[in-house]
Design a protein around this motif. Structure first.
Motif, PDB file in Angstrom:
ATOM      1  N   GLU A  93       3.617  -2.760  26.822  1.00 43.17           N
ATOM      2  CA  GLU A  93       4.744  -3.595  27.210  1.00 43.17           C
ATOM      3  C   GLU A  93       5.450  -4.065  25.938  1.00 43.17           C
ATOM      4  OE1 GLU A  93       3.057  -5.903  31.197  1.00 43.17           O
ATOM      5  OE2 GLU A  93       3.474  -7.002  29.354  1.00 43.17           O
ATOM      6  N   THR A  94       6.739  -4.097  25.962  1.00 37.32           N
ATOM      7  CA  THR A  94       7.509  -4.724  24.885  1.00 37.32           C
ATOM      8  C   THR A  94       8.417  -5.760  25.517  1.00 37.32           C
ATOM      9  OG1 THR A  94       9.282  -3.072  24.997  1.00 37.32           O
ATOM     10  CG2 THR A  94       7.478  -2.651  23.465  1.00 37.32           C
ATOM     11  N   VAL A  95       8.705  -6.811  24.769  1.00 37.86           N
ATOM     12  CA  VAL A  95       9.533  -7.888  25.311  1.00 37.86           C
ATOM     13  C   VAL A  95      10.476  -8.407  24.232  1.00 37.86           C
ATOM     14  CG1 VAL A  95       7.858  -9.685  24.716  1.00 37.86           C
ATOM     15  CG2 VAL A  95       9.483 -10.094  26.565  1.00 37.86           C
ATOM     16  N   ALA A  96      11.659  -8.796  24.664  1.00 30.96           N
ATOM     17  CA  ALA A  96      12.624  -9.467  23.785  1.00 30.96           C
ATOM     18  C   ALA A  96      12.913 -10.834  24.395  1.00 30.96           C
ATOM     19  CB  ALA A  96      13.906  -8.648  23.675  1.00 30.96           C
ATOM     20  N   ALA A  97      12.741 -11.876  23.603  1.00 28.17           N
ATOM     21  CA  ALA A  97      12.927 -13.247  24.086  1.00 28.17           C
ATOM     22  C   ALA A  97      13.826 -14.021  23.137  1.00 28.17           C
ATOM     23  CB  ALA A  97      11.575 -13.950  24.213  1.00 28.17           C
ATOM     24  N   THR A  98      14.394 -15.088  23.660  1.00 28.90           N
ATOM     25  CA  THR A  98      15.134 -16.030  22.819  1.00 28.90           C
ATOM     26  C   THR A  98      14.492 -17.402  22.969  1.00 28.90           C
ATOM     27  OG1 THR A  98      16.739 -16.519  24.582  1.00 28.90           O
ATOM     28  CG2 THR A  98      17.317 -14.771  23.016  1.00 28.90           C
ATOM     29  N   ALA A  99      14.553 -18.164  21.903  1.00 28.07           N
ATOM     30  CA  ALA A  99      13.967 -19.509  21.922  1.00 28.07           C
ATOM     31  C   ALA A  99      14.835 -20.449  21.105  1.00 28.07           C
ATOM     32  CB  ALA A  99      12.543 -19.485  21.365  1.00 28.07           C
ATOM     33  N   SER A 100      14.698 -21.732  21.380  1.00 29.10           N
ATOM     34  CA  SER A 100      15.456 -22.718  20.601  1.00 29.10           C
ATOM     35  C   SER A 100      14.737 -24.063  20.615  1.00 29.10           C
ATOM     36  CB  SER A 100      16.880 -22.891  21.151  1.00 29.10           C
ATOM     37  OG  SER A 100      16.847 -23.438  22.455  1.00 29.10           O
ATOM     38  N   ILE A 101      14.997 -24.835  19.584  1.00 30.62           N
ATOM     39  CA  ILE A 101      14.468 -26.188  19.469  1.00 30.62           C
ATOM     40  C   ILE A 101      15.448 -27.006  18.643  1.00 30.62           C
ATOM     41  CG2 ILE A 101      13.103 -25.699  17.384  1.00 30.62           C
ATOM     42  CD1 ILE A 101      10.934 -27.560  18.541  1.00 30.62           C
ATOM     43  N   THR A 102      15.589 -28.282  18.935  1.00 31.36           N
ATOM     44  CA  THR A 102      16.541 -29.131  18.216  1.00 31.36           C
ATOM     45  C   THR A 102      15.807 -30.230  17.455  1.00 31.36           C
ATOM     46  OG1 THR A 102      16.851 -30.648  20.083  1.00 31.36           O
ATOM     47  CG2 THR A 102      18.287 -28.713  19.990  1.00 31.36           C
ATOM     48  N   GLY A 103      16.514 -30.802  16.497  1.00 34.94           N
ATOM     49  CA  GLY A 103      15.928 -31.878  15.711  1.00 34.94           C
ATOM     50  C   GLY A 103      16.943 -32.504  14.779  1.00 34.94           C
ATOM     51  N   THR A 104      16.435 -33.237  13.809  1.00 36.34           N
ATOM     52  CA  THR A 104      17.284 -33.874  12.804  1.00 36.34           C
ATOM     53  C   THR A 104      16.785 -33.496  11.419  1.00 36.34           C
ATOM     54  OG1 THR A 104      15.914 -35.885  12.823  1.00 36.34           O
ATOM     55  CG2 THR A 104      17.837 -35.823  14.303  1.00 36.34           C
ATOM     56  N   TRP A 105      17.674 -33.596  10.442  1.00 29.97           N
ATOM     57  CA  TRP A 105      17.303 -33.262   9.068  1.00 29.97           C
ATOM     58  C   TRP A 105      17.897 -34.291   8.117  1.00 29.97           C
ATOM     59  CZ3 TRP A 105      21.040 -32.423   5.369  1.00 29.97           C
ATOM     60  CH2 TRP A 105      22.340 -32.207   5.839  1.00 29.97           C
ATOM     61  N   THR A 106      17.265 -34.437   6.969  1.00 30.95           N
ATOM     62  CA  THR A 106      17.786 -35.318   5.923  1.00 30.95           C
ATOM     63  C   THR A 106      17.233 -34.869   4.576  1.00 30.95           C
ATOM     64  OG1 THR A 106      17.994 -37.628   5.188  1.00 30.95           O
ATOM     65  CG2 THR A 106      15.887 -36.979   6.129  1.00 30.95           C
ATOM     66  N   PHE A 107      18.034 -35.005   3.546  1.00 28.91           N
ATOM     67  CA  PHE A 107      17.537 -34.711   2.205  1.00 28.91           C
ATOM     68  C   PHE A 107      16.500 -35.752   1.824  1.00 28.91           C
ATOM     69  CE2 PHE A 107      21.215 -31.943   1.777  1.00 28.91           C
ATOM     70  CZ  PHE A 107      20.683 -30.897   1.029  1.00 28.91           C
ATOM     71  N   HIS A 108      15.439 -35.294   1.176  1.00 29.21           N
ATOM     72  CA  HIS A 108      14.368 -36.190   0.759  1.00 29.21           C
ATOM     73  C   HIS A 108      14.940 -37.253  -0.178  1.00 29.21           C
ATOM     74  CE1 HIS A 108      10.127 -37.111   0.526  1.00 29.21           C
ATOM     75  NE2 HIS A 108      10.225 -37.243  -0.782  1.00 29.21           N
ATOM     76  N   PRO A 109      14.540 -38.524  -0.004  1.00 26.45           N
ATOM     77  CA  PRO A 109      15.125 -39.616  -0.804  1.00 26.45           C
ATOM     78  C   PRO A 109      15.071 -39.411  -2.312  1.00 26.45           C
ATOM     79  CG  PRO A 109      13.778 -40.498   0.970  1.00 26.45           C
ATOM     80  CD  PRO A 109      13.561 -39.013   0.972  1.00 26.45           C
ATOM     81  N   ASP A 110      13.999 -38.791  -2.783  1.00 26.33           N
ATOM     82  CA  ASP A 110      13.821 -38.646  -4.231  1.00 26.33           C
ATOM     83  C   ASP A 110      14.243 -37.282  -4.765  1.00 26.33           C
ATOM     84  OD1 ASP A 110      12.725 -41.227  -4.302  1.00 26.33           O
ATOM     85  OD2 ASP A 110      10.730 -40.434  -3.819  1.00 26.33           O
ATOM     86  N   GLU A 111      14.689 -36.394  -3.899  1.00 27.99           N
ATOM     87  CA  GLU A 111      15.052 -35.044  -4.321  1.00 27.99           C
ATOM     88  C   GLU A 111      16.357 -34.620  -3.642  1.00 27.99           C
ATOM     89  OE1 GLU A 111      13.414 -33.335  -6.509  1.00 27.99           O
ATOM     90  OE2 GLU A 111      11.530 -34.449  -6.657  1.00 27.99           O
ATOM     91  N   ASP A 112      17.267 -34.006  -4.414  1.00 24.92           N
ATOM     92  CA  ASP A 112      18.519 -33.552  -3.811  1.00 24.92           C
ATOM     93  C   ASP A 112      18.478 -32.070  -3.456  1.00 24.92           C
ATOM     94  OD1 ASP A 112      18.637 -32.359  -6.259  1.00 24.92           O
ATOM     95  OD2 ASP A 112      20.484 -33.337  -6.922  1.00 24.92           O
ATOM     96  N   ASP A 113      17.264 -31.473  -3.501  1.00 27.45           N
ATOM     97  CA  ASP A 113      17.145 -30.071  -3.100  1.00 27.45           C
ATOM     98  C   ASP A 113      15.981 -29.842  -2.139  1.00 27.45           C
ATOM     99  OD1 ASP A 113      15.096 -30.468  -4.873  1.00 27.45           O
ATOM    100  OD2 ASP A 113      15.515 -28.720  -6.131  1.00 27.45           O
TER     101      ASP A 113
END
Length: 203
Positions: A93-113
């Motif tokens: 059997e072979t399968v093709a699926a799609t998935a998704s998840i949401t969230g939030t992001w922020t740059f680390h306070p002490d690092e800009d990368d």
């Protein structure tokens, strides 16, 4: 004297402007970024599975240092199924699926990368179009469509649960993106000591 004073003030202004620009070195993550395929572990029953992940970053209204993120994945997997009473030989059997998840992001306070990501696992969804399920040709040859439809419905339910369970630990690795650099619409970062490269698809 006035001319000398003017030159000094001009030099101070240029230095200040330069310092301001250099301080604002935070990469702009906004847009969609696609990563090369990665192996997806622990998909129950699958002998191989992979995922292509797309990160869609949206900046908050007043800053490019935080915002929301959607991770969308295109998952493919293969499984060898033992023979059935009316068919001794195993099939694939072979399968093709799609998935998704949401969230939030922020740059680390002490690092800009470095970016910290918080995902909301209650938003994790896995979708499988029955058309994305395929069987070995020798298995379906001669079978009537209702039989194939029944097999497909069973496979969709089974794969959906297996992929869902595998994606929870898989997505958890994205809690931190380290050492982000962007050049010519290519984003490079480190995730769990693994180097990943993303290509910007849109802003």
């Amino acid at each position: 004297m006035k001319k000398s004073k003017f030159l000094i003030l001009t030099a101070v202004a240029l230095v200040s402007a330069s310092a301001f620009v250099s301080c604002d070195s935070t990469p702009d993550l906004s847009g969609s970024w696609t990563c090369a395929p990665q192996h997806l572990n622990n998909v129950n029953g699958a002998f191989t599975a992979s995922s292509i992940d797309v990160f869609s970053f949206t900046n908050s209204a007043d800053s490019k240092k935080s915002g929301s993120v959607v991770i969308s994945s295109m998952v493919s997997a293969q499984q060898t199924v033992s023979g059935t009473p009316d068919l001794i030989e195993p099939y694939q059997e072979t399968v093709a699926a799609t998935a998704s998840i949401t969230g939030t992001w922020t740059f680390h306070p002490d690092e800009d990368d470095d970016v910290d990501i918080i995902l909301d696992y209650s938003t994790l969804k896995v979708n499988i179009d029955p058309a994305g399920v395929a069987f070995s040709q020798n298995y379906i040859t001669g079978r009537e469509q209702p039989q194939i439809d029944s097999l497909t419905a069973s496979a969709v339910s089974r794969w959906q649960q297996s992929i869902y369970e595998a994606l929870k630990p898989y997505y958890s690795k994205y809690v931190r993106l380290d050492d982000i650099s962007i050049k010519n619409n290519i984003l490079r970062t480190e995730v769990n000591d693994t180097d990943l490269t993303f290509t910007r698809e849109s802003r």
